[in-house]
Write a protein that holds these residues in place. Structure first.
Motif, mmCIF file in Angstrom:
data_model
loop_
_atom_site.group_PDB
_atom_site.id
_atom_site.type_symbol
_atom_site.label_atom_id
_atom_site.label_comp_id
_atom_site.label_asym_id
_atom_site.label_seq_id
_atom_site.Cartn_x
_atom_site.Cartn_y
_atom_site.Cartn_z
ATOM 1 N N PHE A 1 1.081 -1.291 0.015
ATOM 2 C CA PHE A 1 -0.023 -0.063 -0.044
ATOM 3 C C PHE A 1 0.993 1.099 0.097
ATOM 4 O O PHE A 1 2.174 1.144 0.590
ATOM 5 N N VAL B 1 1.552 4.479 1.428
ATOM 6 C CA VAL B 1 1.334 5.175 2.981
ATOM 7 C C VAL B 1 2.394 6.511 2.813
ATOM 8 O O VAL B 1 3.310 6.293 2.988
ATOM 9 N N ALA C 1 2.005 -4.989 2.869
ATOM 10 C CA ALA C 1 0.858 -5.561 3.874
ATOM 11 C C ALA C 1 0.842 -7.398 3.369
ATOM 12 O O ALA C 1 0.513 -7.874 4.446
ATOM 13 N N SER D 1 -4.096 -8.612 14.575
ATOM 14 C CA SER D 1 -4.597 -7.613 14.111
ATOM 15 C C SER D 1 -3.285 -7.006 13.128
ATOM 16 O O SER D 1 -2.211 -6.694 13.774
ATOM 17 N N GLY D 2 -3.580 -6.573 11.932
ATOM 18 C CA GLY D 2 -2.696 -6.056 11.200
ATOM 19 C C GLY D 2 -1.900 -7.064 10.546
ATOM 20 O O GLY D 2 -0.906 -6.424 9.665
ATOM 21 N N ALA D 3 -2.157 -8.075 10.757
ATOM 22 C CA ALA D 3 -1.519 -9.257 9.903
ATOM 23 C C ALA D 3 -1.577 -9.271 8.632
ATOM 24 O O ALA D 3 -0.783 -9.746 7.817
ATOM 25 N N GLY D 4 -2.637 -8.697 7.911
ATOM 26 C CA GLY D 4 -2.928 -8.667 6.484
ATOM 27 C C GLY D 4 -4.177 -9.608 5.912
ATOM 28 O O GLY D 4 -4.395 -9.886 4.949
ATOM 29 N N LYS D 5 -4.921 -10.281 7.255
ATOM 30 C CA LYS D 5 -5.804 -11.046 6.747
ATOM 31 C C LYS D 5 -7.061 -10.417 5.776
ATOM 32 O O LYS D 5 -7.254 -11.048 4.987
ATOM 33 N N SER D 6 -7.279 -9.375 6.266
ATOM 34 C CA SER D 6 -8.516 -8.648 5.354
ATOM 35 C C SER D 6 -7.964 -8.398 3.890
ATOM 36 O O SER D 6 -8.726 -8.715 2.917
ATOM 37 N N THR D 7 -6.624 -7.880 4.043
ATOM 38 C CA THR D 7 -6.181 -7.596 2.543
ATOM 39 C C THR D 7 -5.953 -8.924 1.821
ATOM 40 O O THR D 7 -6.508 -8.820 0.690
ATOM 41 N N GLU E 1 -13.895 -11.701 9.392
ATOM 42 C CA GLU E 1 -14.324 -11.685 10.984
ATOM 43 C C GLU E 1 -15.684 -11.593 11.077
ATOM 44 O O GLU E 1 -16.412 -10.573 11.831
HETATM 45 N N1 LIG Z 1 -5.966 0.725 2.069
HETATM 46 C C1 LIG Z 1 -4.934 0.801 2.949
HETATM 47 N N2 LIG Z 1 -4.161 1.872 2.548
HETATM 48 C C2 LIG Z 1 -3.003 1.556 3.561
HETATM 49 N N3 LIG Z 1 -2.651 0.665 4.116
HETATM 50 C C3 LIG Z 1 -3.394 -0.435 4.325
HETATM 51 C C4 LIG Z 1 -4.612 -0.479 3.672
HETATM 52 N N4 LIG Z 1 -5.554 -1.691 3.805
HETATM 53 C C5 LIG Z 1 -4.687 -2.079 4.965
HETATM 54 N N5 LIG Z 1 -3.561 -1.563 4.966
HETATM 55 C C6 LIG Z 1 -2.383 -1.988 5.893
HETATM 56 O O1 LIG Z 1 -2.038 -3.356 5.629
HETATM 57 C C7 LIG Z 1 -1.791 -3.914 6.758
HETATM 58 C C8 LIG Z 1 -2.696 -5.175 6.957
HETATM 59 O O2 LIG Z 1 -4.157 -4.689 7.105
HETATM 60 P P1 LIG Z 1 -5.452 -5.915 7.221
HETATM 61 O O3 LIG Z 1 -6.421 -4.830 7.298
HETATM 62 O O4 LIG Z 1 -5.290 -6.769 5.964
HETATM 63 O O5 LIG Z 1 -5.362 -6.502 8.611
HETATM 64 P P2 LIG Z 1 -5.888 -7.581 9.338
HETATM 65 O O6 LIG Z 1 -5.161 -8.759 9.689
HETATM 66 O O7 LIG Z 1 -7.094 -7.691 8.601
HETATM 67 O O8 LIG Z 1 -6.144 -6.877 10.727
HETATM 68 P P3 LIG Z 1 -7.433 -6.717 11.602
HETATM 69 O O9 LIG Z 1 -7.607 -7.975 12.401
HETATM 70 O O10 LIG Z 1 -7.177 -5.784 12.508
HETATM 71 O O11 LIG Z 1 -8.646 -6.490 11.030
HETATM 72 C C9 LIG Z 1 -1.827 -3.066 7.977
HETATM 73 O O12 LIG Z 1 -0.722 -2.714 8.271
HETATM 74 C C10 LIG Z 1 -2.913 -1.918 7.460
HETATM 75 O O13 LIG Z 1 -2.591 -0.866 8.115
#
Ligand SMILES: Nc1ncnc2c1ncn2[C@@H]1O[C@H](COP(=O)(O)OP(=O)(O)OP(=O)(O)O)[C@@H](O)[C@H]1O
Ligand SMILES: [Mg+2]
Lengths: 354, 219
Positions: free
Chosen positions: A19, A21, A28, A48-54, A175
């Motif tokens: 990403f 930033v 990510a 949290s922040g591991a990248g799961k949603s991405t 989630e």
């Molecule tokens: N649109 C975006 N722009 C910039 N950085 C992003 C964006 N989306 C995610 N990130 C970054 O990518 C990394 C992974 O984010 P992600 O949302 O995939 O984590 P996650 O595992 O789903 O966390 P959570 O359990 O908190 O939902 C994080 O460091 C986040 O800050």
């Protein structure tokens, strides 16, 4: 990965995602290789922040990968656009942590929404499909309510019915239970397991709760700082975690699982025995103990179920008798036995506490 | 009786003229401002279309119009008005400047109302395979409806103010009456009556708008 009998429904090859930033690239996800098989419940777990949603958002291309290839049903989809992209998205349902229902539409209208978007016109077809879906998720009595009149669990059921409306091949759940209380979580998980079993829909489940994984998943991948650090069958990963991140996540689910302080206990050969399935219900240990004349102290343990299959995992210090014979016999009966203080593990007791 | 000197006929005519100006200009303001507001929203940073240049350009144009005082805009736009309607006087003559003066303001309100919509709803619609136009017309606008109605209400109230002002350059209506009788001929009673009518109009518009907002709010 090993050669699979059937083609994976979703596969990621060397996928990375950066990403921008503040003008610079933040990674990510890094070099993700993953195959999700048709019909399985695949969990992705991580802090949290591991990248799961991405990672899941890459599957339906809400995000585009920076590098690598994504295939859906064997076809590369990394670059598809326009109508082709929308068609693919229609066969991938998505369920969200915060439900994301349309507040201005009723329960029935929310479930009908994807049908209308995809061009289904006939109101009788829509009405019939919607009432079936709402019956499946147990909301037939709430058809005309607006989302704000529902509880969290009910909202998520609407979200699930909506995601199923276009009869997708895959259901992505980001989630889906994180905003729900433990009891509601269980009932929503049960619903997802039913959908998987009855409709054969592949489910990709993201969560940070190991418990969710344990209840319904077949396989699990552990994501840490954008990389998959461990993956495999849930029983293997859960009972024999190899990566420290996995152990941490497993341990979070069982906060009271502290091993006994061994200082006051006569020290012997220490093993971790794992009994799975019917072995957890058979008095194997007692039988073997009598046969080989062994004495032992139980220093730690956990019992529970993984997808309704019982397990018992005990850390045992053998103090007397034919330990070698007993272990061989236990292994022959299908019990897994790990030697925790063998030749090259001098004082591993703290480190191996799960 | 103080009020014997008031020409009630004139007041009725002026009220109708004001209502006509208000209705006509509100209609065209929404017609022009709504698409502009949607465009502003869509081209905004991290939004669906994310077009920094287009957004910047549109922003500058709208801000420029908004920063010109309305009374000056009225005069500046006279040639355009004559071109469009054949006159710069009366109800027809004030509608173009009213619309051009208020549409940018309304467009900004629309942009804000759309930004209030939960991003998750947009994402869910996208994930279902919705196109940009489906997202706008089937998800965004219905979800933003209460906010949009509130925006129309605020705009209508601003328009009441502007119609009164445009009376000064021959627009007619209650503002015109107030200025001609009250200011130029010292008929204070007429001025008071017109002001009271304007106050009533604003109160009714606002109350009606609030009712609609409540009616459509499902959050
Ligand atoms: N649109 C975006 N722009 C910039 N950085 C992003 C964006 N989306 C995610 N990130 C970054 O990518 C990394 C992974 O984010 P992600 O949302 O995939 O984590 P996650 O595992 O789903 O966390 P959570 O359990 O908190 O939902 C994080 O460091 C986040 O800050
Ligand atoms: Mg997330």
């Amino acid at each position: 990965m090993n050669s699979q009998p059937s083609q994976p429904i979703v596969s990621l090859r060397g996928v990375s995602k950066d990403f921008l930033v503040g003008g610079r690239a933040a990674t990510a996800l890094r070099d993700i290789n993953l195959d999700i098989q048709r019909g399985e419940i695949f969990s992705i777990i991580g802090s949290s922040g591991a990248g799961k949603s991405t990672l899941v958002r890459l599957i339906n291309l809400l995000e585009r990968p920076t590098a690598g290839e994504i295939a859906f049903k064997g076809k590369p989809i990394t670059l598809v656009k326009g109508e082709e992209l929308r068609t693919i998205r229609r066969s991938i349902g998505m369920v969200f942590q915060h439900f994301n229902l349309l507040s201005a539409k009723t329960v029935a209208e929310n479930v009908a929404f994807p049908l209308k978007l995809s061009g289904v016109r006939s109101s009788s077809v829509i009405a019939e499909r919607v009432s079936k879906l709402l019956a499946r998720v147990g909301l037939q009595d709430h058809v005309a309510k607006y989302p704000k009149q529902l509880s969290g669990g009910q909202k998520q059921r609407v979200g699930i019915a909506r995601a199923l409306a276009l009869q997708p091949d895959v259901l992505l759940c980001d989630e889906a239970t994180s905003a729900l209380d433990p009891q509601t979580t269980r009932s929503v998980l049960k619903l997802l397991a039913e959908i998987n079993r009855d409709l054969g829909i592949t489910i990709v489940l993201i969560t940070h709760e190991m418990d969710v994984v344990r209840q319904i998943s077949h396989r699990v991948a552990v994501l840490d700082h954008g990389q998959i650090v461990e993956h495999g069958r849930v029983e293997d990963v859960f009972l024999h975690p190899s990566h420290s991140k996995t152990r941490e996540l497993v341990h979070e689910a069982e906060p009271e699982n502290d091993e006994l302080n061994l200082g006051s206990i006569p020290r012997g050969q220490i093993y971790r025995l794992t009994f799975v399935g019917k072995r957890a219900h058979t008095p194997i240990l007692g039988t073997v103990a009598r046969e080989f004349g062994i004495d032992y102290v139980i220093t730690g343990g956990r019992v529970g179920t993984i997808r309704d299959v019982p397990y018992a995992q005990l850390t045992i210090s053998f103090t007397d008798g034919n330990v070698h014979g007993a272990i061989a016999r236990l292994r022959a009966s299908g019990v897994s036995a790990e030697h925790l203080n063998g030749a090259n593990s001098e004082a591993p007791l703290k480190a191996t506490a799960t | 009786m103080i009020l014997h000197s008031i020409g009630w006929d004139d007041i009725l005519q002026a009220t109708l003229a004001t209502l006509a100006m208000l209705g006509g200009s509100l209609f065209f303001t929404v017609l022009l401002g709504l698409p502009l507001g949607i465009l502003l929203f869509l081209t905004g940073r991290t939004q669906l279309l994310d077009q920094t240049f287009a957004y910047g350009l549109l922003s500058v144009v709208l801000n420029t119009i908004r920063s010109v005082p309305f009374i000056i805009l009225l005069i500046l736009l006279m040639p355009v008005t004559v071109l469009l309607t054949g006159t710069s006087l009366g109800v027809r003559g004030v509608i173009p400047p009213l619309v051009i003066g208020t549409a940018p303001f309304f467009a900004r309100l629309v942009e804000t109302a759309l930004r209030e919509v939960d991003r998750g709803v947009i994402e869910a619609t996208q994930a279902m395979g919705g196109s940009v136009s489906q997202i706008v017309f089937r998800a965004l606008l219905p979800e933003a409806l209460p906010g949009l109605i509130a925006s129309v209400t605020v705009t209508a109230v601003v328009l009441v103010d502007y119609t009164a002002m445009s009376g000064a350059i021959g627009g007619g209506g209650l503002g015109d009456l107030a200025i001609r009788y009250g200011y130029q001929r010292f008929k204070t009673d007429v001025m008071i009556v017109t002001v009271v009518l304007l106050i009533l109009l604003v109160q009714i518009l606002q109350a009606f708008g609030n009712r609609l907002v409540i009616h459509f709010t499902r959050k």
